[in-house]
Design a protein around this motif. Structure first.
Motif: not given
Length: 96
Positions: A20-28, A30-40, A43-46
């Protein structure tokens, strides 16, 4: 629920969440989602680490069961054998 079933269920949940995390990462993208992508990504690494820990616990539990089966005398096997398994309380493993 037996420990073996619980470990298997946990591993399945970890794998499902990781996908689920990997799928969401692929969707994010846009640069505007950089913070959210980094946080995600954190989580994906954990979740990746948790998945491998779950797999290792499941494998170790299987090996412990085999050791108990192989080296427990028949007379003790009827009563069960207490086994100290690091990270969990003492458990009773049947020989069968």
């Amino acid at each position: 629920m037996m420990l073996e079933e619980l470990l298997h269920e946990i591993k399945g949940l970890e794998e499902k969440e990781l996908e689920s995390y990997k799928k969401l990462l692929k969707k994010l993208k846009d640069p505007e989602y950089a913070d959210l992508r980094n946080f995600l990504l954190k989580l994906t690494i954990d979740e990746t680490l948790h998945k491998h820990i779950s797999e290792a616990l499941e494998k170790a539990y299987q090996e412990v069961k085999e050791l108990v089966r192989e080296y427990t005398p028949e007379e003790e096997a009827e009563l069960g054998t207490a086994v100290l398994f690091p990270g969990v309380p003492t458990i009773i493993l049947p020989r069968k």
